[in-house]
Motif scaffolding. Structure first.
Motif, mmCIF file in Angstrom:
data_model
loop_
_atom_site.group_PDB
_atom_site.id
_atom_site.type_symbol
_atom_site.label_atom_id
_atom_site.label_comp_id
_atom_site.label_asym_id
_atom_site.label_seq_id
_atom_site.Cartn_x
_atom_site.Cartn_y
_atom_site.Cartn_z
ATOM 1 N N GLY A 146 0.843 -1.187 0.000
ATOM 2 C CA GLY A 146 0.000 0.000 0.000
ATOM 3 C C GLY A 146 0.877 1.234 0.000
ATOM 4 O O GLY A 146 2.104 1.145 -0.142
ATOM 5 N N LEU A 147 0.269 2.394 0.146
ATOM 6 C CA LEU A 147 1.015 3.640 0.149
ATOM 7 C C LEU A 147 1.928 3.691 1.381
ATOM 8 O O LEU A 147 1.448 3.748 2.516
ATOM 9 C CB LEU A 147 0.047 4.828 0.152
ATOM 10 N N HIS A 148 3.241 3.641 1.129
ATOM 11 C CA HIS A 148 4.252 3.722 2.188
ATOM 12 C C HIS A 148 4.149 2.591 3.203
ATOM 13 O O HIS A 148 4.579 2.741 4.349
ATOM 14 C CB HIS A 148 4.156 5.073 2.929
ATOM 15 N N THR A 149 3.581 1.469 2.833
ATOM 16 C CA THR A 149 3.489 0.336 3.750
ATOM 17 C C THR A 149 4.050 -0.923 3.100
ATOM 18 O O THR A 149 3.987 -1.086 1.874
ATOM 19 C CB THR A 149 2.041 0.056 4.180
ATOM 20 N N VAL A 150 4.603 -1.795 3.935
ATOM 21 C CA VAL A 150 5.095 -3.092 3.466
ATOM 22 C C VAL A 150 4.518 -4.173 4.365
ATOM 23 O O VAL A 150 4.169 -3.931 5.523
ATOM 24 C CB VAL A 150 6.639 -3.166 3.476
ATOM 25 N N THR A 151 4.425 -5.382 3.820
ATOM 26 C CA THR A 151 3.870 -6.504 4.552
ATOM 27 C C THR A 151 4.685 -7.753 4.245
ATOM 28 O O THR A 151 5.138 -7.935 3.106
ATOM 29 C CB THR A 151 2.400 -6.758 4.162
ATOM 30 N N ARG A 152 4.881 -8.588 5.242
ATOM 31 C CA ARG A 152 5.568 -9.860 5.012
ATOM 32 C C ARG A 152 4.804 -10.679 3.974
ATOM 33 O O ARG A 152 3.572 -10.683 3.960
ATOM 34 C CB ARG A 152 5.681 -10.637 6.317
ATOM 35 N N VAL A 153 5.570 -11.407 3.131
ATOM 36 C CA VAL A 153 4.901 -12.148 2.063
ATOM 37 C C VAL A 153 4.019 -13.253 2.618
ATOM 38 O O VAL A 153 2.963 -13.557 2.038
ATOM 39 C CB VAL A 153 5.933 -12.721 1.050
ATOM 40 N N ASP A 154 4.380 -13.862 3.744
ATOM 41 C CA ASP A 154 3.517 -14.904 4.289
ATOM 42 C C ASP A 154 2.196 -14.324 4.793
ATOM 43 O O ASP A 154 1.141 -14.966 4.703
ATOM 44 C CB ASP A 154 4.230 -15.702 5.377
ATOM 45 N N GLN A 155 2.247 -13.069 5.264
ATOM 46 C CA GLN A 155 1.017 -12.426 5.718
ATOM 47 C C GLN A 155 0.139 -12.009 4.536
ATOM 48 O O GLN A 155 -1.093 -12.081 4.605
ATOM 49 C CB GLN A 155 1.356 -11.222 6.596
ATOM 50 N N LEU A 156 0.778 -11.585 3.447
ATOM 51 C CA LEU A 156 0.011 -11.260 2.247
ATOM 52 C C LEU A 156 -0.737 -12.485 1.729
ATOM 53 O O LEU A 156 -1.925 -12.419 1.387
ATOM 54 C CB LEU A 156 0.946 -10.731 1.155
ATOM 55 N N ILE A 157 -0.014 -13.601 1.670
ATOM 56 C CA ILE A 157 -0.625 -14.824 1.141
ATOM 57 C C ILE A 157 -1.690 -15.369 2.086
ATOM 58 O O ILE A 157 -2.694 -15.947 1.654
ATOM 59 C CB ILE A 157 0.474 -15.878 0.871
ATOM 60 N N ALA A 158 -1.512 -15.159 3.385
ATOM 61 C CA ALA A 158 -2.491 -15.654 4.360
ATOM 62 C C ALA A 158 -3.862 -15.012 4.179
ATOM 63 O O ALA A 158 -4.883 -15.586 4.573
ATOM 64 C CB ALA A 158 -1.981 -15.408 5.776
ATOM 65 N N LYS A 159 -3.892 -13.829 3.564
ATOM 66 C CA LYS A 159 -5.154 -13.114 3.356
ATOM 67 C C LYS A 159 -5.886 -13.568 2.088
ATOM 68 O O LYS A 159 -7.021 -13.150 1.842
ATOM 69 C CB LYS A 159 -4.884 -11.612 3.267
ATOM 70 N N VAL A 160 -5.255 -14.401 1.282
ATOM 71 C CA VAL A 160 -5.866 -14.843 0.031
ATOM 72 C C VAL A 160 -7.006 -15.812 0.329
ATOM 73 O O VAL A 160 -6.878 -16.702 1.169
ATOM 74 C CB VAL A 160 -4.800 -15.536 -0.854
ATOM 75 N N ARG A 161 -8.115 -15.628 -0.351
ATOM 76 C CA ARG A 161 -9.269 -16.510 -0.136
ATOM 77 C C ARG A 161 -8.941 -17.919 -0.640
ATOM 78 O O ARG A 161 -8.160 -18.111 -1.582
ATOM 79 C CB ARG A 161 -10.499 -15.961 -0.853
ATOM 80 N N ALA A 162 -9.537 -18.893 -0.003
ATOM 81 C CA ALA A 162 -9.236 -20.297 -0.294
ATOM 82 C C ALA A 162 -9.470 -20.660 -1.762
ATOM 83 O O ALA A 162 -8.726 -21.447 -2.355
ATOM 84 C CB ALA A 162 -10.071 -21.197 0.610
ATOM 85 N N GLY A 163 -10.500 -20.060 -2.369
ATOM 86 C CA GLY A 163 -10.836 -20.409 -3.747
ATOM 87 C C GLY A 163 -9.896 -19.847 -4.791
ATOM 88 O O GLY A 163 -10.021 -20.167 -5.978
ATOM 89 N N ALA A 164 -8.956 -18.994 -4.368
ATOM 90 C CA ALA A 164 -8.039 -18.375 -5.329
ATOM 91 C C ALA A 164 -6.884 -19.299 -5.723
ATOM 92 O O ALA A 164 -6.233 -19.075 -6.739
ATOM 93 C CB ALA A 164 -7.478 -17.081 -4.746
ATOM 94 N N TRP A 165 -6.639 -20.325 -4.922
ATOM 95 C CA TRP A 165 -5.525 -21.230 -5.214
ATOM 96 C C TRP A 165 -5.848 -22.083 -6.437
ATOM 97 O O TRP A 165 -6.988 -22.494 -6.642
ATOM 98 C CB TRP A 165 -5.244 -22.134 -4.019
ATOM 99 N N ARG A 166 -4.811 -22.342 -7.248
ATOM 100 C CA ARG A 166 -4.971 -23.153 -8.455
ATOM 101 C C ARG A 166 -3.989 -24.321 -8.417
ATOM 102 O O ARG A 166 -2.800 -24.122 -8.170
ATOM 103 C CB ARG A 166 -4.727 -22.312 -9.722
ATOM 104 N N ARG A 167 -4.479 -25.512 -8.673
ATOM 105 C CA ARG A 167 -3.616 -26.696 -8.683
ATOM 106 C C ARG A 167 -3.065 -26.908 -10.087
ATOM 107 O O ARG A 167 -3.826 -27.025 -11.052
ATOM 108 C CB ARG A 167 -4.404 -27.920 -8.225
ATOM 109 N N MET A 168 -1.743 -26.911 -10.195
ATOM 110 C CA MET A 168 -1.118 -27.103 -11.502
ATOM 111 C C MET A 168 0.307 -27.603 -11.345
ATOM 112 O O MET A 168 0.912 -27.499 -10.272
ATOM 113 C CB MET A 168 -1.148 -25.809 -12.325
ATOM 114 N N SER A 169 0.840 -28.126 -12.436
ATOM 115 C CA SER A 169 2.208 -28.632 -12.455
ATOM 116 C C SER A 169 3.177 -27.517 -12.843
ATOM 117 O O SER A 169 2.875 -26.703 -13.718
ATOM 118 C CB SER A 169 2.334 -29.790 -13.454
ATOM 119 N N CYS A 170 4.324 -27.504 -12.186
ATOM 120 C CA CYS A 170 5.364 -26.540 -12.571
ATOM 121 C C CYS A 170 6.413 -27.197 -13.462
ATOM 122 O O CYS A 170 7.470 -26.615 -13.724
ATOM 123 C CB CYS A 170 6.024 -25.935 -11.328
#
Length: 385
Positions: A236-260
């Motif tokens: 956000g504006l002048h703010t930073v967040t740990r990446v694990d905290q950013l991902i923790a806020k993602v809704r469950a349905g946003a995850w996609r199962r795929m092969s890398c």
């Protein structure tokens, strides 16, 4: 493209000769050139170990003296041969959608005399060991993969002791460089050589290096690099967040199962999600935090990404998965051409052997790629290296 295959087994004599002639002029004397040819053939021979004695016996030499002299020879232009290897691989497997991969591997050693050796962590043994560390750049495309550049990591315990450096024949102008700085130098050489690629990837030792990321962004080099869970990203504006905290806020349905990508046991399937980074990037590009979740354990891994607007999740995922190409390249170079079986201490000799091992592995990649496409080696794909 797996399994040990040698020149003798498939009769690649003509292809090998044409390949070697592509860079033989970088050995300044005819006897050095002839010895280099024998050394390269020996690396691809079905030997249990590939050291001075076994390579000499394979070549019909009475002693290993000539093989050892080759590795220390001032008539061997190591960097020029490296450049020819890279050029030959680009011709054989080059692809605008390719991925460059930086990573390191350890070479376990005894004693304290080998250039750069000290007790340090290496993934080769999974612990702190007495070893040398080599930093490498691999090239991965849909046609094949191989190592295209290399640097020997010199800890500060070495570069701060010029007498010790002198005993290992390390030039006075070689200063300390971090592994990410070495990766940046190799990446810059690939760019200057016009290696076609779309993305760069590396593990968290490189992804955590802010200067490397900024260097890539300034030069518009798209990347997907692993990072730690406590890495902070703009949120956000002048703010930073740990990446694990950013991902923790993602809704469950946003995850996609795929092969890398495919691994030794088939497709490597995980759950994936990406979150845009709220920051301005050069060249009108975008940034993302990418997360990977294990299907079986739920364990999470994180990546920081930079690339063109509109980049799809699948592209970020496949780029992250491309990092395994360097591990496969290490395995090929060590198991098939003895990259880790050298018995040298000198700095110049390390570069000589590693370069020859890369040349041998590149030849196998070029031949296999040609056979996969045409069923037989093509002159176009073996005329340079």
């Amino acid at each position: 493209m797996s399994g040990v295959v040698t020149v003798e087994q498939v009769g690649w004599d003509d292809a090998f000769q044409e390949y070697f002639l592509g860079f033989s002029h970088h050995f300044g004397r005819v006897e050095t050139r002839w010895q280099a040819r024998k050394y390269l053939r020996g690396l691809m021979a079905p030997l249990g170990r590939r050291n001075g004695w076994t390579l000499a016996e394979q070549a019909g030499d009475d002693t290993p003296d000539s093989m050892q002299a080759l590795l220390c020879s001032p008539c061997f232009d190591r960097d020029a041969v490296r450049d020819e290897i890279r050029a030959g691989l680009v011709e054989a497997i080059g692809d605008e959608g390719g991925v460059l991969v930086a990573d390191e591997t350890g070479f376990i050693k005894k004693g304290k005399g080998s250039a750069g050796v000290q007790r340090q962590y290496t993934g080769t043994s999974g612990k702190i060991d007495n070893c040398q560390i080599g930093v490498f750049l691999a090239y991965h495309t849909r046609y094949g993969r191989a190592l295209i550049d290399r640097e020997l990591y010199l800890p500060q315990s070495w570069t701060a002791d010029r007498d010790r450096c002198g005993r290992a024949h390390i030039p006075d102008d070689v200063a300390f460089a971090t592994k990410p700085e070495q990766a940046q130098s190799m990446l810059e050489r690939a760019v200057q050589a016009k290696v076609p690629f779309a993305w760069f990837t590396a593990d968290e030792a490189y992804g955590q290096h802010r200067k490397l990321r900024e260097w890539c962004e300034e030069r518009d080099i798209a990347y997907v690099m692993a990072t730690r869970k406590d890495h902070e990203a703009p949120s956000g504006l002048h703010t930073v967040t740990r990446v694990d905290q950013l991902i923790a806020k993602v809704r469950a349905g946003a995850w996609r199962r795929m092969s890398c990508g495919d691994g030794a046991h088939g497709p490597r399937v995980h759950d994936w999600v990406s979150v845009p980074v709220r920051a301005e990037f050069p060249h009108g590009r975008r940034g993302w935090v990418l997360a990977r979740r294990s299907i079986s354990t739920g364990e999470l891994a994180y990546y920081v990404c930079f690339g063109p607007r509109g980049t799809r999740l699948r592209t970020l995922v496949s780029t992250a998965g491309a990092r395994w190409a360097v591990e496969e390249s290490f395995q090929t170079a060590k198991n098939e051409v003895g990259m880790d079986q050298y018995q040298v201490r000198r700095y110049d000799a390390w570069y000589a052997h590693i370069t020859m091992a890369m040349a041998a592995a590149a030849f196998l990649t070029i031949i296999r790629t040609a056979e996969a496409v045409t069923g037989k080696p093509s002159s176009k794909q073996t005329k340079t290296a």
